[in-house]
Design an enzyme around this catalytic site. Structure first.
Site, PDB file in Angstrom:
ATOM      1  CG  LEU A  38      -2.068  -0.974   1.289  1.00 42.00           C
ATOM      2  CD1 LEU A  38      -2.810  -0.842   2.613  1.00 42.00           C
ATOM      3  CD2 LEU A  38      -3.021  -0.772   0.121  1.00 42.00           C
ATOM      4  CG  ASP A  39       1.228   3.697  -3.440  1.00 44.29           C
ATOM      5  OD1 ASP A  39       2.181   2.903  -3.496  1.00 44.29           O
ATOM      6  OD2 ASP A  39       0.535   4.006  -4.423  1.00 44.29           O
ATOM      7  N   PRO A  40       2.152   5.091   0.704  1.00 47.39           N
ATOM      8  CG  PRO A  40       4.252   6.068   1.014  1.00 47.39           C
ATOM      9  CD  PRO A  40       3.426   5.334  -0.009  1.00 47.39           C
ATOM     10  CG  ASP A  41      -0.171  10.003  -0.078  1.00 43.99           C
ATOM     11  OD1 ASP A  41       0.363  10.299   1.007  1.00 43.99           O
ATOM     12  OD2 ASP A  41       0.095  10.575  -1.149  1.00 43.99           O
ATOM     13  CB  VAL A  42      -3.130   3.784   0.055  1.00 47.55           C
ATOM     14  CG1 VAL A  42      -4.334   2.841   0.071  1.00 47.55           C
ATOM     15  CG2 VAL A  42      -2.972   4.435  -1.316  1.00 47.55           C
TER      16      VAL A  42
END
Length: 298
Positions: A38-42
């Site tokens: 999962l990306d940091p913003d997710v």
């Protein structure tokens, strides 16, 4: 020794690797991995694999995922989400819901996607975002086929702000799907710049957000860890299980190979999970339907 699958709720501003790093410290175990970055913003569900469960990582990746995404029509960015630089903008003041529904239906099924340049996909041994950081945007990105099971629009979520249209969708999909790219594909079909403005992974397999635990909870309730772990067999739930007797279990655990005619009641069309006392001990499959000898999945 702790073994099992831990459904963690990953918060924003944290990478999947950060979660693994923190859990290694909390649990004092090195053998920890995750299934599905999962990306940091997710935010949302991140399956953590502990101990022997790291062996079923590939299978955990195939459980299927569901996301809740907010899409912005009227702006595109370098990263296909709000973390990137703005590439183009266009005023969007009114767009019929039926038009949005029409294009999203075209994305259901097996579709072609080109991963975003700001992603961890490797090309020639280097991650795409590493090329982007070097301003090498001319790298050839191979397209991939991904599976979209459904896209459901929350009609009540549609709203307009600063001459842009925002709406929320629930997307059920297979592994390797980039929701950011789905957002840009919707915009392309509407002839509008677009990007993803929010994203939450709300399900992995049949695990939902209500089944997850935060890092803080784990830290404060270490004595409960064994009771909240899922068995590694959960990652194999989409395959057939075949219970074997003790003598056969020893052969399987020693990596012995078998001929398919030794198991006349199994077709091996898909991988088969052999179990002993209901615990998975080996996975066997046929590389080719014409093969007689079964292959062991390591």
């Amino acid at each position: 020794m702790i073994n099992g699958i831990l459904p963690i709720y990953k918060e924003k501003n944290m990478t999947s690797h950060d979660v693994v790093f923190k859990l290694r410290k909390i649990l004092k175990i090195k053998k920890i991995g995750h299934a599905g970055t999962l990306d940091p913003d997710v935010e949302g569900i991140l399956l953590i694999l502990i101990g022997d469960s790291t062996k079923v990582s590939d299978y955990a990746m195939n459980l299927g995922k569901k996301y809740r995404a907010e899409i912005c029509l009227g702006m595109s960015t370098t990263t296909e989400d709000l973390s990137g630089d703005i590439v183009s903008e266009k005023n969007v003041e009114n767009i019929p819901i039926e038009e949005i529904k029409k294009v999203t239906k075209k994305l259901i099924g097996k579709i072609e996607q080109k991963p975003p340049i700001y992603s961890a996909v490797k090309v020639n041994g280097k991650k795409l975002y590493e090329y982007a950081r070097l301003n090498k945007f001319d790298v050839e990105i191979p397209k991939r086929i991904v599976t979209i099971n459904s896209i459901d629009i929350d009609e009540k979520s549609i709203h307009y702000s600063e001459k842009k249209c925002y709406f929320t969708v629930d997307i059920s999909c297979g592994k390797g799907t980039y929701i950011r790219t789905i957002a840009t594909q919707i915009g392309e079909m509407l002839n509008l710049p677009s990007c993803m403005s929010k994203l939450t992974r709300i399900a992995t397999g049949d695990i939902t957000i209500t089944d997850t635990y935060t890092l803080d909870y784990i830290k404060q309730n270490l004595e409960k860890i064994n009771s909240i772990l899922l068995p590694k067999e959960y990652a194999l739930k989409n395959y057939k299980f075949y219970e074997v007797p003790k003598y056969r279990a020893k052969q399987i655990q020693n990596g012995l190979r078998f001929r398919k005619n030794q198991f006349e009641d199994i077709d091996f069309e898909n991988p088969v999970v052999f179990t002993y006392k209901k615990k998975a001990i080996g996975i066997y499959y046929l590389k080719d339907k014409s093969d007689e000898l079964l292959t062991v999945k390591n």
